[in-house]
Design a protein around this motif. Structure first.
Motif, PDB file in Angstrom:
ATOM      1  N   ALA A 124       0.498  -1.355  28.354  1.00 39.34           N
ATOM      2  CA  ALA A 124      -0.359  -2.291  27.616  1.00 39.34           C
ATOM      3  C   ALA A 124       0.428  -3.533  27.222  1.00 39.34           C
ATOM      4  CB  ALA A 124      -0.923  -1.621  26.361  1.00 39.34           C
ATOM      5  N   ALA A 125      -0.218  -4.680  27.315  1.00 35.28           N
ATOM      6  CA  ALA A 125       0.408  -5.935  26.896  1.00 35.28           C
ATOM      7  C   ALA A 125       0.388  -6.027  25.373  1.00 35.28           C
ATOM      8  CB  ALA A 125      -0.333  -7.114  27.503  1.00 35.28           C
ATOM      9  N   VAL A 126       1.520  -6.404  24.802  1.00 26.95           N
ATOM     10  CA  VAL A 126       1.654  -6.517  23.348  1.00 26.95           C
ATOM     11  C   VAL A 126       2.340  -7.837  23.017  1.00 26.95           C
ATOM     12  CG1 VAL A 126       2.391  -5.368  21.234  1.00 26.95           C
ATOM     13  CG2 VAL A 126       2.128  -4.040  23.340  1.00 26.95           C
ATOM     14  N   ARG A 127       1.820  -8.536  22.001  1.00 29.69           N
ATOM     15  CA  ARG A 127       2.449  -9.755  21.500  1.00 29.69           C
ATOM     16  C   ARG A 127       2.851  -9.552  20.054  1.00 29.69           C
ATOM     17  NH1 ARG A 127      -2.293 -13.863  22.046  1.00 29.69           N
ATOM     18  NH2 ARG A 127      -3.264 -12.038  21.082  1.00 29.69           N
ATOM     19  N   SER A 128       3.882 -10.270  19.639  1.00 28.87           N
ATOM     20  CA  SER A 128       4.233 -10.237  18.219  1.00 28.87           C
ATOM     21  C   SER A 128       3.023 -10.662  17.394  1.00 28.87           C
ATOM     22  CB  SER A 128       5.408 -11.174  17.930  1.00 28.87           C
ATOM     23  OG  SER A 128       6.633 -10.564  18.268  1.00 28.87           O
ATOM     24  N   GLY A 129       2.728  -9.901  16.348  1.00 32.30           N
ATOM     25  CA  GLY A 129       1.578 -10.173  15.497  1.00 32.30           C
ATOM     26  C   GLY A 129       0.373  -9.320  15.813  1.00 32.30           C
ATOM     27  N   ASP A 130       0.327  -8.700  16.996  1.00 33.99           N
ATOM     28  CA  ASP A 130      -0.775  -7.788  17.311  1.00 33.99           C
ATOM     29  C   ASP A 130      -0.711  -6.576  16.386  1.00 33.99           C
ATOM     30  OD1 ASP A 130      -1.620  -9.435  19.351  1.00 33.99           O
ATOM     31  OD2 ASP A 130      -0.850  -8.178  20.975  1.00 33.99           O
ATOM     32  N   LEU A 131      -1.870  -5.971  16.148  1.00 34.07           N
ATOM     33  CA  LEU A 131      -1.929  -4.770  15.326  1.00 34.07           C
ATOM     34  C   LEU A 131      -1.605  -3.552  16.189  1.00 34.07           C
ATOM     35  CD1 LEU A 131      -2.612  -3.321  12.659  1.00 34.07           C
ATOM     36  CD2 LEU A 131      -5.019  -3.295  13.399  1.00 34.07           C
ATOM     37  N   VAL A 132      -0.650  -2.755  15.733  1.00 31.52           N
ATOM     38  CA  VAL A 132      -0.241  -1.533  16.429  1.00 31.52           C
ATOM     39  C   VAL A 132      -0.605  -0.347  15.545  1.00 31.52           C
ATOM     40  CG1 VAL A 132       1.688  -0.259  17.434  1.00 31.52           C
ATOM     41  CG2 VAL A 132       1.699  -2.746  17.470  1.00 31.52           C
ATOM     42  N   VAL A 133      -1.284   0.637  16.121  1.00 31.63           N
ATOM     43  CA  VAL A 133      -1.646   1.843  15.386  1.00 31.63           C
ATOM     44  C   VAL A 133      -1.252   3.045  16.237  1.00 31.63           C
ATOM     45  CG1 VAL A 133      -3.486   3.128  14.246  1.00 31.63           C
ATOM     46  CG2 VAL A 133      -3.593   0.631  14.339  1.00 31.63           C
ATOM     47  N   ALA A 134      -0.450   3.944  15.680  1.00 33.53           N
ATOM     48  CA  ALA A 134       0.044   5.090  16.441  1.00 33.53           C
ATOM     49  C   ALA A 134      -0.027   6.350  15.600  1.00 33.53           C
ATOM     50  CB  ALA A 134       1.480   4.837  16.895  1.00 33.53           C
ATOM     51  N   ASP A 135      -0.532   7.430  16.205  1.00 32.35           N
ATOM     52  CA  ASP A 135      -0.568   8.722  15.530  1.00 32.35           C
ATOM     53  C   ASP A 135      -0.568   9.812  16.595  1.00 32.35           C
ATOM     54  OD1 ASP A 135      -3.234   8.833  16.482  1.00 32.35           O
ATOM     55  OD2 ASP A 135      -4.038   8.054  14.597  1.00 32.35           O
ATOM     56  N   ALA A 136      -0.940  11.016  16.222  1.00 35.46           N
ATOM     57  CA  ALA A 136      -0.856  12.145  17.145  1.00 35.46           C
ATOM     58  C   ALA A 136      -1.730  11.963  18.385  1.00 35.46           C
ATOM     59  CB  ALA A 136      -1.248  13.432  16.423  1.00 35.46           C
ATOM     60  N   ASP A 137      -2.775  11.127  18.293  1.00 39.52           N
ATOM     61  CA  ASP A 137      -3.682  10.934  19.422  1.00 39.52           C
ATOM     62  C   ASP A 137      -3.209   9.875  20.404  1.00 39.52           C
ATOM     63  OD1 ASP A 137      -5.530  12.885  18.698  1.00 39.52           O
ATOM     64  OD2 ASP A 137      -6.575  11.524  17.342  1.00 39.52           O
ATOM     65  N   GLY A 138      -2.289   9.010  20.001  1.00 45.45           N
ATOM     66  CA  GLY A 138      -1.811   7.985  20.920  1.00 45.45           C
ATOM     67  C   GLY A 138      -1.456   6.692  20.219  1.00 45.45           C
ATOM     68  N   VAL A 139      -1.202   5.672  21.037  1.00 45.74           N
ATOM     69  CA  VAL A 139      -0.805   4.355  20.544  1.00 45.74           C
ATOM     70  C   VAL A 139      -1.829   3.330  21.008  1.00 45.74           C
ATOM     71  CG1 VAL A 139       0.994   2.586  20.545  1.00 45.74           C
ATOM     72  CG2 VAL A 139       1.632   5.006  20.674  1.00 45.74           C
ATOM     73  N   VAL A 140      -2.353   2.549  20.070  1.00 43.84           N
ATOM     74  CA  VAL A 140      -3.385   1.555  20.363  1.00 43.84           C
ATOM     75  C   VAL A 140      -2.906   0.179  19.913  1.00 43.84           C
ATOM     76  CG1 VAL A 140      -5.719   0.781  19.754  1.00 43.84           C
ATOM     77  CG2 VAL A 140      -5.295   3.183  20.280  1.00 43.84           C
ATOM     78  N   ILE A 141      -3.186  -0.825  20.746  1.00 45.52           N
ATOM     79  CA  ILE A 141      -2.834  -2.210  20.446  1.00 45.52           C
ATOM     80  C   ILE A 141      -4.113  -3.025  20.316  1.00 45.52           C
ATOM     81  CG2 ILE A 141      -1.498  -4.217  21.179  1.00 45.52           C
ATOM     82  CD1 ILE A 141       0.193  -1.671  20.888  1.00 45.52           C
ATOM     83  N   ILE A 142      -4.211  -3.824  19.251  1.00 45.02           N
ATOM     84  CA  ILE A 142      -5.353  -4.711  19.059  1.00 45.02           C
ATOM     85  C   ILE A 142      -4.822  -6.122  18.856  1.00 45.02           C
ATOM     86  CG2 ILE A 142      -7.394  -5.229  17.684  1.00 45.02           C
ATOM     87  CD1 ILE A 142      -7.376  -2.269  16.838  1.00 45.02           C
ATOM     88  N   SER A 143      -5.326  -7.062  19.652  1.00 52.70           N
ATOM     89  CA  SER A 143      -4.834  -8.429  19.585  1.00 52.70           C
ATOM     90  C   SER A 143      -5.015  -8.997  18.181  1.00 52.70           C
ATOM     91  CB  SER A 143      -5.555  -9.311  20.608  1.00 52.70           C
ATOM     92  OG  SER A 143      -6.944  -9.344  20.343  1.00 52.70           O
ATOM     93  N   ALA A 144      -4.082  -9.847  17.777  1.00 54.04           N
ATOM     94  CA  ALA A 144      -4.089 -10.386  16.420  1.00 54.04           C
ATOM     95  C   ALA A 144      -5.400 -11.084  16.089  1.00 54.04           C
ATOM     96  CB  ALA A 144      -2.914 -11.353  16.252  1.00 54.04           C
ATOM     97  N   GLU A 145      -5.947 -11.844  17.046  1.00 56.18           N
ATOM     98  CA  GLU A 145      -7.152 -12.613  16.757  1.00 56.18           C
ATOM     99  C   GLU A 145      -8.395 -11.741  16.606  1.00 56.18           C
ATOM    100  OE1 GLU A 145      -6.290 -13.316  21.259  1.00 56.18           O
ATOM    101  OE2 GLU A 145      -5.187 -12.867  19.413  1.00 56.18           O
ATOM    102  N   HIS A 146      -8.324 -10.486  17.057  1.00 57.67           N
ATOM    103  CA  HIS A 146      -9.487  -9.596  16.950  1.00 57.67           C
ATOM    104  C   HIS A 146      -9.252  -8.443  15.968  1.00 57.67           C
ATOM    105  CE1 HIS A 146     -11.644 -11.572  20.175  1.00 57.67           C
ATOM    106  NE2 HIS A 146     -10.589 -11.486  20.948  1.00 57.67           N
TER     107      HIS A 146
END
Length: 218
Positions: A150-172
């Protein structure tokens, strides 16, 4: 706040307490990292804004400098090309905790997982390894990297737990969090209906055996 007065987001305040799965399902702007990224110890979870680091496999000098560069409360999000070396361990975890870094997501190997579990420092990696590293390349900070595909930029929201790692763009991110709030409220009502005897087939309007048999005839 931690005992050093810095923000510690291991409790998920950046994600309003939402799980990785909830945020992924609530937003069309979320990206799921590969399942190769796993918690380094059971129960690890973290959320926060990414601080991206591009390193080299088998070299962890970039990580030492990233600990100095990353703002308090951010999640170090690191691309070392999935290399099977111990890029990160107890020493760096202690240094990162002292500076208020919320956790680590790394597409590469780590070590000292038991020590990091005992200190409660959340780490998600693509593997573990006792193999040591060089310290030659300073790395690159900020910009776009790829972690778990997954593409990740500084400032994006990162959420990680037992189910996996999710990235959400900063603007969204705000939109995604609000959608997750709505989803959780709807799911609470859904669960109440289930507890009162409703079925998932009826509530989700799924094909039923009886309906299918009646339509197909004798």
């Amino acid at each position: 706040m931690d005992d050093c007065g810095r923000v510690d987001d291991r409790q998920g305040t950046a994600a309003r307490g939402h799980s990785a799965a909830t945020l992924y399902e609530a937003s069309t702007h979320s990206l799921a990292c590969s399942a190769s990224l796993q918690p380094a110890w059971p129960g690890a979870e973290v959320s926060g804004r990414a601080f991206t680091v591009r390193g080299r496999g088998g070299d962890n000098l970039a990580l030492h400098h990233a600990v100095l560069q990353a703002p308090s409360g951010t999640v170090l999000t690191v691309d070392v090309q999935g290399a099977e070396y111990g890029h990160w361990g107890e020493v760096l975890a202690v240094a990162a905790r002292t500076r208020g870094i919320a956790g680590l997501i790394i597409d590469g190997g780590v070590r000292d997982t038991e020590a990091m579990s005992q200190m409660g420092f959340p780490v998600f990696s693509s593997g573990t390894s006792v193999v040591g590293t060089r310290k030659d390349w300073f790395g690159q900070f900020g910009g776009t990297i790829r972690v778990g595909g997954a593409a990740v930029r500084s400032g994006d929201l990162v959420v990680a737990d037992a189910d996996g790692v999710v990235i959400i763009s900063a603007e969204h991110a705000r939109e995604a969090l609000e959608s997750a709030d709505e989803r959780v409220a709807k799911e609470a009502a859904f669960m109440d209906q289930l507890r009162n005897g409703a079925t998932t087939v009826d509530l989700l309007d799924l094909p039923s055996i009886e309906r299918t048999q009646s339509q197909s005839g004798p």
